[in-house]
Design a protein around this motif. Structure first.
Motif, PDB file in Angstrom:
ATOM      1  N   PHE A   1       9.449 -60.156  39.383  1.00 24.68           N
ATOM      2  CA  PHE A   1      10.152 -60.504  38.131  1.00 24.68           C
ATOM      3  C   PHE A   1      10.264 -59.206  37.347  1.00 24.68           C
ATOM      4  O   PHE A   1      11.480 -59.238  36.419  1.00 24.68           O
ATOM      5  CB  PHE A   1       9.065 -61.318  37.336  1.00 24.68           C
TER       6      PHE A   1
ATOM      7  N   ARG B   1      10.980 -58.536  26.929  1.00 19.51           N
ATOM      8  CA  ARG B   1      10.687 -58.768  28.251  1.00 19.51           C
ATOM      9  C   ARG B   1       9.718 -57.651  28.820  1.00 19.51           C
ATOM     10  O   ARG B   1       8.923 -58.165  29.552  1.00 19.51           O
ATOM     11  CB  ARG B   1      12.093 -58.761  28.975  1.00 19.51           C
TER      12      ARG B   1
ATOM     13  N   THR C   1      14.079 -58.760  35.945  1.00 16.47           N
ATOM     14  CA  THR C   1      14.268 -59.076  34.429  1.00 16.47           C
ATOM     15  C   THR C   1      14.384 -57.714  33.664  1.00 16.47           C
ATOM     16  O   THR C   1      15.326 -57.748  32.740  1.00 16.47           O
ATOM     17  CB  THR C   1      13.103 -59.651  33.773  1.00 16.47           C
TER      18      THR C   1
ATOM     19  N   ALA D   1       6.074 -58.755  30.590  1.00 13.96           N
ATOM     20  CA  ALA D   1       5.695 -58.414  31.851  1.00 13.96           C
ATOM     21  C   ALA D   1       4.081 -57.695  31.558  1.00 13.96           C
ATOM     22  O   ALA D   1       3.550 -57.949  32.609  1.00 13.96           O
ATOM     23  CB  ALA D   1       6.509 -57.226  32.329  1.00 13.96           C
TER      24      ALA D   1
END
Length: 744
Positions: free
Chosen positions: A24, A658, A28, A662
């Motif tokens: 991820f 983002r 991202t 995370a």
């Protein structure tokens, strides 16, 4: 073994989740793109179209309600000539382009005011059926579209009459700013009316005509697309729980020319609540707002940085998993196997004692228990040092794993990809904040003016019948039809209440009715008081107290942030959020913005907007003072709105959000899996170590019960079997000693 218990499931889940989080992070953080038109700009256009749809729907429904109420009040009294009906309506409301009264049975025109109405488009034979009096759109010979609103006039001993009013599909008080167009679109995609694009023959140069034709073509293209998209069910176009606009809305992008690209928002007329239809929503109209926006260079995040962060997480995750496997999982499995061996009676081989933590304590206890089982007559082996050696516990190892994960999570949340003072906030967002605030300001002013106009209509329709019963009936009917009033009453010249409907009057004074059409009464809470004098020179007046909650409900608009309505002293009168009545704004920058917007520029105040930069925080603010005519103008109120740019879809903030996400996901994964280990494995393991040492020291009375059906539980069951074996051996040894004494 339990599916959720044991040592293997939490470590396996931790490994899988860390691997997924690394993927991820790489995808991202290394793939945050911003188009040449930022998503925040497109969302702003969508909100602009939603504002237009809300304003248009409210205006159309208000027109229908006003005409129906006027017809009902006329019908409840003595017969009134058609000309008098239209004159009284025209003196109170100036919203209709034309009005007429038609005799239904014969179709004869009895009276008319304003522009000629296309009465032939009305089927008089279907007025009494379902939907017979619903508003309808007709097209004039010149191509313009008119909305006809119908209502019945029923007088005793007279033929039934039809009251007709026409209005154009124009937006009431929409602030377009520069280079913006807004249009009303039919269900087939036809542009019924538009504002902001002049006719080609009205411009001066050939270049300007070309621009007008290009914008017109682009608007028609947007209209066709928006009409198709708004036919969808609103439930399928909104995210669950998203709230905001209850209907179908969205954004579109168009052609590019001269470094600019056309952007549009669209919204279908929807009721005030999801699933609630109104007269206006039955027309199936859509609002399209278009503007040309200067494009920015397309930007994307650094893919290498995302890969580096993902690689660091893989390294940290591998170290954490290896540490847990080496110091917790393998020792615990070894204890499980060794304890099972002892319960089967295999006592020849010494117990393999793991290194460190509670596993070593349990292993040492098992070795001592093995010796006790093998040598029945041996005394209990004391601790040779008198105290047990301190070892690094499993909780310490678990805390070390948490620190390793935090070493990756914390920098992502606090240090990496932080948006600083160089964030680029598109100027279009600042302009849209100003125009939307001005539109909201006009909507509030018009709502106050409509409230006072309603009272004028009530006062004129009361006529000479000033009996308390008649006045109370009229007031109660008005209170039912218009929820904006908290209280309605009639005051005489001396301040006595002659008739009342609704709640208890808060602003009824002993000095009689106020002279101002609309004023603010300052009590424990603000009360907006509207007054309309009764016909004649009696000094009596109809007074309506407007609910502040009604004004607050008008401020519920997504995408504008915090909204306040303040008076001339910058005291808060209404808000879209929690507030204290008459409190100050509490921000010098906002006070200065309100002062600046109220300054005279030419002949009237103008709305203003500004982008405040303070470190990494960027705030978009706007203020719009009351302008225009109407009874509410003397209030001298200002609508102020502001919002942080952090909540907008801007490239730098999207990347920062983002990155923080995370980090939070990493923290959640670590807390969940390590907490799972602590509850299911580590805590029972510590308790088991204490009981195993107590059993090895000679404590035989405490029964050992397993908490869970896992490795720790299996070792506990083995210790319980060993305890029972030791008790049995003790009984047998006691029997052998007492038997010879009995023979002597």
């Amino acid at each position: 073994m339990s599916l959720l218990g044991g040592i293997r499931p939490p470590i396996t889940v931790l490994s899988v989740l860390l691997l997924a989080l690394a993927g991820f992070t790489a995808v991202t953080l290394g793939n945050v793109r911003e188009g040449r038109l930022p998503a925040a700009v497109l969302t702003s256009q969508q909100h602009f179209a939603e504002d237009g749809a809300v304003a248009l729907r409210a205006s159309l429904d208000e027109s229908v309600t006003d005409l129906d109420r006027a017809a009902a009040l006329f019908s409840a009294g003595k017969p009134v000539p058609p000309d008098a009906v239209l004159d009284k309506i025209g003196s109170v409301y100036q919203k209709w382009r034309g009005t007429a009264v038609v005799e239904i049975s014969s179709g004869r025109l009895l009276a008319a005011r304003g522009e000629n109405l296309p009465l032939t488009a009305i089927d008089r034979t279907r007025l009494t059926g379902e939907g017979g009096l619903a508003p309808r759109m007709v097209k004039l010979a010149n191509g313009e579209t008119r909305l006809l609103t119908l209502s019945l006039l029923s007088f005793k001993d007279q033929p039934q009459q039809l009251l007709v009013a026409s209005s154009s599909l124009r937006f009431p008080g929409i602030s377009l700013g520069n280079f913006r167009a807004i249009a009303v679109v039919g269900s087939d995609g036809t542009v019924l009316s538009n504002d902001g694009i002049p006719e080609p023959e009205m411009v001066l140069t050939d270049l300007q005509r070309a621009d007008v034709k290009r914008d017109t073509k682009q608007l028609r293209s947007f209209a066709k697309t928006a009409a198709k998209r708004t036919k969808a069910n609103p439930l399928t176009t909104k995210e669950p729980g998203s709230g905001g606009f209850p209907g179908v809305s969205g954004s579109l992008t168009g052609g590019e020319w001269g470094g600019e690209r056309a952007a549009a928002g669209y919204a279908r007329l929807a009721g005030p609540e999801p699933g609630v239809g109104t007269s206006a929503t039955s027309l199936e109209l859509t609002v399209v707002a278009m503007v040309n926006v200067a494009q920015n260079p397309a930007r994307t995040s650094d893919a290498f940085a995302g890969l580096v962060l993902a690689g660091a997480l893989l390294l940290v995750g591998a170290l954490v998993v290896a540490l847990l496997v080496a110091t917790v999982q393998r020792p615990l499995i070894t204890l499980f196997l060794e304890s099972r061996r002892l319960t089967r009676g295999d006592l020849a081989r010494p117990v393999s004692v793991p290194r460190g933590s509670e596993a070593a304590r349990i292993g040492t206890a098992l070795e001592r228990l093995r010796g006790q089982l093998a040598d029945q007559d041996a005394p209990q082996p004391p601790d040779p040092s008198g105290r047990r050696k301190r070892r690094t516990g499993a909780r310490t190892l678990l805390a070390l794993c948490g620190v390793l994960l935090l070493a990756w999570c914390v920098p992502l949340g606090l240090l990496v990809n932080r948006a600083g003072a160089d964030v680029v906030v598109p100027q279009q967002l600042v302009n849209d904040q100003r125009e939307r605030t001005d539109t909201l300001n006009d909507r509030i002013r018009r709502a106050l003016n409509e409230g006072q106009a309603d009272l004028q209509s009530v006062a004129s329709l009361m006529g000479d019948d000033t009996t308390p019963q008649h006045m109370t009936t009229v007031l109660e009917r008005t209170a039912r039809e218009h929820l904006r009033y908290d209280s309605l009453y009639v005051l005489d010249a001396g301040g006595k209440v002659l008739a009342q409907a609704g709640g208890t009057p808060q602003a009824a004074g002993a000095k009689g009715p106020r002279k101002e059409p609309i004023t603010l009464h300052e009590g424990k809470k603000p009360v907006v008081v509207a007054t309309a004098q009764l016909p004649g020179d009696t000094g009596s007046a109809v007074v309506g107290e407007l609910r502040i909650d009604f004004l607050n409900s008008l401020l519920k608009r997504p995408g504008l942030g915090e909204i306040r309505v303040v008076d001339s002293q910058h005291r808060v009168i209404a808000s879209n959020n929690g507030y204290r009545a008459f409190e100050k704004l509490g921000d010098e920058r906002l006070d200065a913005l309100v002062e600046g917007s109220a300054l005279k520029v030419g002949m009237a105040p103008r709305p203003g907007s500004v982008l405040y930069r303070s470190g990494g925080d960027h705030v978009i603010a706007a203020a719009a003072p009351f302008v225009g005519g109407g009874a509410a103008k003397p209030l001298d109120w200002t609508v102020v709105s502001w919002q942080s740019a952090k909540g907008l879809a801007i490239h730098e903030y999207s990347l920062q959000n983002r990155t923080v996400l995370a980090g939070l996901l990493g923290f959640a994964v670590g807390a969940a899996c390590l907490g799972w280990l602590q509850i299911i494995v580590i805590a029972p393991l510590r308790e088991l170590a204490r009981r195993a040492e107590a059993l090895a020291d000679g404590g035989r009375r405490t029964v050992l019960y397993p908490r869970h059906h896992d490795e720790v539980g299996a070792v506990t069951r083995s210790l319980e079997i060993i305890r029972q074996q030791l008790q049995q051996q003790r009984k047998q040894a006691g029997g052998r000693v007492s038997a010879p004494a009995g023979r002597n």
